[in-house]
Design a protein around this motif. Structure first.
Motif, PDB file in Angstrom:
ATOM      1  N   TRP A  67      35.500  34.619  41.359  1.00 20.72           N
ATOM      2  CA  TRP A  67      35.464  35.729  42.534  1.00 20.72           C
ATOM      3  C   TRP A  67      35.881  37.081  41.978  1.00 20.72           C
ATOM      4  O   TRP A  67      35.138  38.052  42.387  1.00 20.72           O
ATOM      5  CB  TRP A  67      36.844  35.503  43.443  1.00 20.72           C
ATOM      6  CG  TRP A  67      37.051  36.223  44.540  1.00 20.72           C
ATOM      7  CD1 TRP A  67      36.068  36.508  45.542  1.00 20.72           C
ATOM      8  CD2 TRP A  67      37.941  37.044  45.037  1.00 20.72           C
ATOM      9  NE1 TRP A  67      36.490  37.451  46.524  1.00 20.72           N
ATOM     10  CE2 TRP A  67      37.685  37.611  46.066  1.00 20.72           C
ATOM     11  CE3 TRP A  67      39.295  37.191  44.299  1.00 20.72           C
ATOM     12  CZ2 TRP A  67      38.631  38.627  46.573  1.00 20.72           C
ATOM     13  CZ3 TRP A  67      40.298  38.216  44.866  1.00 20.72           C
ATOM     14  CH2 TRP A  67      39.654  38.870  45.911  1.00 20.72           C
ATOM     15  N   VAL A  68      36.673  37.402  41.002  1.00 19.67           N
ATOM     16  CA  VAL A  68      36.889  38.441  40.436  1.00 19.67           C
ATOM     17  C   VAL A  68      35.882  39.059  39.829  1.00 19.67           C
ATOM     18  O   VAL A  68      35.417  40.361  39.771  1.00 19.67           O
ATOM     19  CB  VAL A  68      38.285  38.637  39.558  1.00 19.67           C
ATOM     20  CG1 VAL A  68      38.420  39.911  38.705  1.00 19.67           C
ATOM     21  CG2 VAL A  68      39.670  38.244  40.341  1.00 19.67           C
ATOM     22  N   LEU A  69      35.176  38.250  38.953  1.00 25.04           N
ATOM     23  CA  LEU A  69      33.902  38.594  38.056  1.00 25.04           C
ATOM     24  C   LEU A  69      32.772  39.033  39.169  1.00 25.04           C
ATOM     25  O   LEU A  69      31.993  39.886  38.880  1.00 25.04           O
ATOM     26  CB  LEU A  69      33.504  37.521  37.122  1.00 25.04           C
ATOM     27  CG  LEU A  69      34.172  37.076  35.910  1.00 25.04           C
ATOM     28  CD1 LEU A  69      33.738  36.145  35.366  1.00 25.04           C
ATOM     29  CD2 LEU A  69      34.655  38.494  35.304  1.00 25.04           C
ATOM     30  N   SER A  70      32.743  38.115  40.400  1.00 23.71           N
ATOM     31  CA  SER A  70      31.852  38.469  41.337  1.00 23.71           C
ATOM     32  C   SER A  70      31.881  40.049  41.752  1.00 23.71           C
ATOM     33  O   SER A  70      30.780  40.491  42.123  1.00 23.71           O
ATOM     34  CB  SER A  70      31.777  37.506  42.469  1.00 23.71           C
ATOM     35  OG  SER A  70      30.970  38.025  43.334  1.00 23.71           O
ATOM     36  N   ILE A  71      33.211  40.414  42.130  1.00 28.54           N
ATOM     37  CA  ILE A  71      33.505  41.805  42.811  1.00 28.54           C
ATOM     38  C   ILE A  71      33.078  42.740  41.550  1.00 28.54           C
ATOM     39  O   ILE A  71      32.369  43.658  41.989  1.00 28.54           O
ATOM     40  CB  ILE A  71      34.913  41.755  43.007  1.00 28.54           C
ATOM     41  CG1 ILE A  71      35.469  40.818  44.155  1.00 28.54           C
ATOM     42  CG2 ILE A  71      35.183  43.276  43.424  1.00 28.54           C
ATOM     43  CD1 ILE A  71      36.697  40.888  44.554  1.00 28.54           C
ATOM     44  N   ASN A 134      31.862  37.795  47.894  1.00 24.92           N
ATOM     45  CA  ASN A 134      33.027  38.084  47.772  1.00 24.92           C
ATOM     46  C   ASN A 134      34.062  37.735  49.087  1.00 24.92           C
ATOM     47  O   ASN A 134      34.965  37.242  48.726  1.00 24.92           O
ATOM     48  CB  ASN A 134      32.971  39.592  47.802  1.00 24.92           C
ATOM     49  CG  ASN A 134      32.185  40.275  46.349  1.00 24.92           C
ATOM     50  OD1 ASN A 134      32.082  39.182  45.469  1.00 24.92           O
ATOM     51  ND2 ASN A 134      31.750  41.245  46.323  1.00 24.92           N
ATOM     52  N   GLY A 135      33.287  37.695  50.298  1.00 24.48           N
ATOM     53  CA  GLY A 135      33.920  37.518  51.412  1.00 24.48           C
ATOM     54  C   GLY A 135      34.205  35.854  51.465  1.00 24.48           C
ATOM     55  O   GLY A 135      35.486  35.583  51.853  1.00 24.48           O
ATOM     56  N   LEU A 139      38.026  34.244  51.370  1.00 27.21           N
ATOM     57  CA  LEU A 139      38.460  32.764  52.300  1.00 27.21           C
ATOM     58  C   LEU A 139      38.708  31.701  51.602  1.00 27.21           C
ATOM     59  O   LEU A 139      39.616  30.826  51.961  1.00 27.21           O
ATOM     60  CB  LEU A 139      37.459  32.666  53.249  1.00 27.21           C
ATOM     61  CG  LEU A 139      37.167  33.622  54.439  1.00 27.21           C
ATOM     62  CD1 LEU A 139      36.004  33.386  55.259  1.00 27.21           C
ATOM     63  CD2 LEU A 139      38.446  34.043  55.288  1.00 27.21           C
ATOM     64  N   GLY A 140      38.229  31.274  50.416  1.00 30.72           N
ATOM     65  CA  GLY A 140      38.355  30.066  49.643  1.00 30.72           C
ATOM     66  C   GLY A 140      39.781  30.195  49.167  1.00 30.72           C
ATOM     67  O   GLY A 140      40.329  29.216  49.003  1.00 30.72           O
ATOM     68  N   LEU A 141      40.085  31.040  48.732  1.00 27.11           N
ATOM     69  CA  LEU A 141      41.515  31.483  47.929  1.00 27.11           C
ATOM     70  C   LEU A 141      42.433  31.323  48.953  1.00 27.11           C
ATOM     71  O   LEU A 141      43.503  30.396  48.704  1.00 27.11           O
ATOM     72  CB  LEU A 141      41.596  32.869  47.130  1.00 27.11           C
ATOM     73  CG  LEU A 141      40.762  32.999  46.152  1.00 27.11           C
ATOM     74  CD1 LEU A 141      41.055  34.369  45.731  1.00 27.11           C
ATOM     75  CD2 LEU A 141      41.146  32.217  45.110  1.00 27.11           C
ATOM     76  N   LEU A 142      42.277  31.762  50.064  1.00 35.76           N
ATOM     77  CA  LEU A 142      43.439  31.794  51.159  1.00 35.76           C
ATOM     78  C   LEU A 142      43.715  30.096  51.687  1.00 35.76           C
ATOM     79  O   LEU A 142      44.678  29.690  51.751  1.00 35.76           O
ATOM     80  CB  LEU A 142      43.158  32.448  52.318  1.00 35.76           C
ATOM     81  CG  LEU A 142      43.336  34.121  52.234  1.00 35.76           C
ATOM     82  CD1 LEU A 142      42.725  34.806  53.416  1.00 35.76           C
ATOM     83  CD2 LEU A 142      44.668  34.172  51.874  1.00 35.76           C
ATOM     84  N   VAL A 143      42.537  29.450  51.891  1.00 32.54           N
ATOM     85  CA  VAL A 143      42.395  28.110  52.603  1.00 32.54           C
ATOM     86  C   VAL A 143      43.016  27.085  51.451  1.00 32.54           C
ATOM     87  O   VAL A 143      43.672  26.404  51.776  1.00 32.54           O
ATOM     88  CB  VAL A 143      41.058  27.978  53.115  1.00 32.54           C
ATOM     89  CG1 VAL A 143      40.882  26.286  53.369  1.00 32.54           C
ATOM     90  CG2 VAL A 143      40.703  28.501  54.074  1.00 32.54           C
ATOM     91  N   SER A 144      42.259  27.132  50.250  1.00 33.83           N
ATOM     92  CA  SER A 144      42.747  26.104  49.056  1.00 33.83           C
ATOM     93  C   SER A 144      44.175  26.313  48.812  1.00 33.83           C
ATOM     94  O   SER A 144      44.922  25.406  48.371  1.00 33.83           O
ATOM     95  CB  SER A 144      41.697  26.549  48.155  1.00 33.83           C
ATOM     96  OG  SER A 144      41.921  27.593  47.583  1.00 33.83           O
ATOM     97  N   GLY A 145      44.491  27.541  48.809  1.00 30.06           N
ATOM     98  CA  GLY A 145      46.118  27.924  48.462  1.00 30.06           C
ATOM     99  C   GLY A 145      47.026  27.069  49.492  1.00 30.06           C
ATOM    100  O   GLY A 145      48.110  26.710  48.699  1.00 30.06           O
ATOM    101  N   PHE A 146      46.744  26.999  50.720  1.00 33.98           N
ATOM    102  CA  PHE A 146      47.649  26.196  51.372  1.00 33.98           C
ATOM    103  C   PHE A 146      47.652  24.801  51.336  1.00 33.98           C
ATOM    104  O   PHE A 146      48.366  23.872  51.740  1.00 33.98           O
ATOM    105  CB  PHE A 146      47.555  26.736  52.918  1.00 33.98           C
ATOM    106  CG  PHE A 146      47.998  28.189  53.311  1.00 33.98           C
ATOM    107  CD1 PHE A 146      49.373  28.214  53.350  1.00 33.98           C
ATOM    108  CD2 PHE A 146      46.885  29.168  53.655  1.00 33.98           C
ATOM    109  CE1 PHE A 146      49.775  29.402  53.862  1.00 33.98           C
ATOM    110  CE2 PHE A 146      47.610  30.562  53.594  1.00 33.98           C
ATOM    111  CZ  PHE A 146      49.045  30.581  53.961  1.00 33.98           C
ATOM    112  N   GLY A 147      46.335  24.470  50.812  1.00 36.04           N
ATOM    113  CA  GLY A 147      46.160  23.138  50.363  1.00 36.04           C
ATOM    114  C   GLY A 147      46.671  22.232  49.210  1.00 36.04           C
ATOM    115  O   GLY A 147      46.591  21.384  48.900  1.00 36.04           O
ATOM    116  N   LEU A 148      47.462  23.281  48.630  1.00 38.95           N
ATOM    117  CA  LEU A 148      47.947  22.832  47.054  1.00 38.95           C
ATOM    118  C   LEU A 148      49.085  21.842  47.096  1.00 38.95           C
ATOM    119  O   LEU A 148      49.909  21.982  48.146  1.00 38.95           O
ATOM    120  CB  LEU A 148      48.327  23.995  46.009  1.00 38.95           C
ATOM    121  CG  LEU A 148      46.950  24.785  45.714  1.00 38.95           C
ATOM    122  CD1 LEU A 148      47.584  25.897  45.088  1.00 38.95           C
ATOM    123  CD2 LEU A 148      45.934  23.943  44.806  1.00 38.95           C
TER     124      LEU A 148
END
Length: 266
Positions: A67-71, A134-135, A139-148
């Motif tokens: 994601w960072v490299l994509s930005i 990027n968007g 969203l993937g970072l937010l959603v998967s973070g709560f699923g760890l």
């Protein structure tokens, strides 16, 4: 006349070929089999737990890196490079937002594109797709973070955490594909223009820039990270983050197996 054998005598009945009471031998067999069954259960639970705990951070870190490299790829002005043979001290670069010229005496000089509609089709669509990538990655970072599993929030709701992890993985590899499409499209157009025989050989040709390679790496990292998260989410469920409930249940089962009694109802 009917004779009733006392329970004490039935418990002390001997098994043919054995000098030990039946109840005593049965308890010894249970005591021998109990540690083996408990060891198998503990080994399976431990391996599943280690696999999930190890793969979840790996998948999330790969996705974060992509994601960072994509930005970075979106805003780098190095999608195309142009080297002038007549003037080797001057190099041109082109990105999605501006064109830059690099001169040894003057340095960097960049100019933004005047009109969005005046851009070639591959650059216009690449802007939209990179923004979308990027968007989706965010969203993937937010959603998967709560699923760890290592997150203690909602540790009792394992089904919900599993769905969040699967959704986060889908968002990641969708973001990766969305990043690979514009990068590959611009690379394809660049190759076509480079080998176009209708253009005179004296005219300089655009070549691949560094941003294309970074974009490819970013896309593959997002796809791989999302794939790992989906694989982990579809694997065996891990125990809660605290780990005390599973250990207590296993110890209780072990004690009841050793005593030869049935498991208590929950």
């Amino acid at each position: 006349m009917h004779f009733r054998v006392p329970k004490e005598l039935m418990a002390k009945a001997y098994i043919p070929g054995s000098m030990e009471p039946r109840s005593s031998r049965y308890r010894q067999q249970q005591k021998t089999a109990a540690p083996i069954e408990v060891a198998k259960v503990l080994s399976f639970v431990t391996m599943a737990f280690i696999f999930r705990i190890a793969m979840q951070p790996v998948g999330l870190l790969l996705s974060l890196l992509g994601w960072v490299l994509s930005i970075i790829t979106t805003y780098l002005p190095h999608w195309k490079n142009l080297n002038l043979e007549l003037n080797e001290m001057e190099n041109w670069t082109m990105g999605l937002w501006q064109t830059c010229v690099i001169q040894e005496e003057v340095g960097w000089q960049c100019k933004d594109f005047d009109s969005f509609l005046a851009l070639p089709a591959e650059l216009r669509i690449s802007r939209v797709l990179m923004f979308l990538s990027n968007g989706l990655g965010f969203l993937g970072l937010l959603v998967s973070g709560f699923g760890l599993d290592c997150l203690r929030i909602g540790e009792r709701q394992q089904d919900l955490k599993k769905r969040l992890l699967i959704l986060g993985g889908v968002l990641f590899w969708t973001s990766g594909i969305t990043a690979l499409v514009p990068v590959s499209w611009v690379a394809h157009i660049t190759v076509q223009e480079f080998w176009d025989k209708t253009i005179p050989e004296i005219v300089p040709r655009w070549e691949f820039g560094e941003a294309l390679f970074i974009g490819w790496f970013a896309g593959f990292s997002l796809v791989l990270g999302g794939f790992l998260l989906n694989c982990v989410a579809c694997s065996a469920q891990a125990p809660p983050a605290s780990g005390h409930y599973t250990a207590a249940e296993v110890q209780t089962q072990c004690l009841h197996l050793e005593n030869g009694t049935a498991d208590p109802e929950v």
